[in-house]
Design an enzyme around this catalytic site. Structure first.
Site, PDB file in Angstrom:
ATOM      1  N   GLU A  57       0.664  -1.215  -0.028  1.00 25.27           N
ATOM      2  CA  GLU A  57       0.035  -0.106   0.117  1.00 25.27           C
ATOM      3  C   GLU A  57       0.771   1.140   0.007  1.00 25.27           C
ATOM      4  O   GLU A  57       0.692   2.113  -0.801  1.00 25.27           O
ATOM      5  CB  GLU A  57      -1.023  -0.055   1.234  1.00 25.27           C
ATOM      6  CG  GLU A  57      -1.869  -1.162   1.179  1.00 25.27           C
ATOM      7  CD  GLU A  57      -1.409  -2.321   2.196  1.00 25.27           C
ATOM      8  OE1 GLU A  57      -0.093  -2.598   1.903  1.00 25.27           O
ATOM      9  OE2 GLU A  57      -2.011  -2.815   3.125  1.00 25.27           O
ATOM     10  N   CYS A  88      -1.864  -2.616   7.612  1.00 28.49           N
ATOM     11  CA  CYS A  88      -1.343  -2.124   8.817  1.00 28.49           C
ATOM     12  C   CYS A  88      -1.768  -0.832   9.510  1.00 28.49           C
ATOM     13  O   CYS A  88      -2.184   0.092   8.389  1.00 28.49           O
ATOM     14  CB  CYS A  88       0.025  -2.633   8.879  1.00 28.49           C
ATOM     15  SG  CYS A  88       1.127  -1.266   7.940  1.00 28.49           S
ATOM     16  N   CYS A  91       0.421   1.703   7.408  1.00 28.83           N
ATOM     17  CA  CYS A  91      -0.143   2.043   5.942  1.00 28.83           C
ATOM     18  C   CYS A  91      -1.689   3.022   6.207  1.00 28.83           C
ATOM     19  O   CYS A  91      -2.058   3.964   5.394  1.00 28.83           O
ATOM     20  CB  CYS A  91      -0.458   0.810   5.374  1.00 28.83           C
ATOM     21  SG  CYS A  91       0.891  -0.007   4.808  1.00 28.83           S
TER      22      CYS A  91
END
Length: 135
Positions: A57, A88, A91
């Site tokens: 990402e 996560c 991100c």
């Protein structure tokens, strides 16, 4: 999966094939749709010094930002499954820097029901540039 996401899903799966994951074997791909229609992809990149790796990402967002893009519409993330992959916390914070766009979480086979959320749902108490006003 919605037909409008199929093209992004296919781009994310292709990017997943470029992941550099020699340590975990956990390959992730991402396809980011910029507001002008440009699609930028990313894959996770691991490092022997584990904290220096980067998620798919962030790889896509950083690549798009380096190309001059600042506004995004959609991000499709593909993980190895069997359930949709969730970004996560790091991100999520990077996503929040660039607005409240749609995030589609999927898995490679496309068998599981995709999860679709806004960045604001993924990180409701996010830290943004507005928090820096007046500092």
């Amino acid at each position: 999966m919605d037909t409008k996401d199929q093209h992004l899903f296919e781009a994310a799966v292709k990017a997943q094939g470029h992941a550099y994951a020699p340590y975990s074997g956990f390959r992730v791909g991402a396809a980011l749709l910029c507001e002008d229609g440009t699609v930028v992809t990313g894959a996770n990149v691991e490092n022997a010094s584990y904290p220096l790796g980067c998620c798919a990402e962030r790889t896509a967002i950083y690549a798009a930002a380096a190309m001059g893009h600042r506004r995004f519409s959609r991000l499709v993330i593909v993980g190895p499954g069997p359930e949709p992959i969730s970004p996560c916390g790091g991100c999520r914070q990077v996503m929040a820097e660039f607005g409240d766009f749609t995030v589609v979480m999927t898995e490679t086979q496309g068998q599981a029901q995709a999860r679709v959320m806004q960045v604001s749902e993924l990180l409701p108490a996010r830290f943004t540039k507005e928090d820096l006003d007046g500092v």
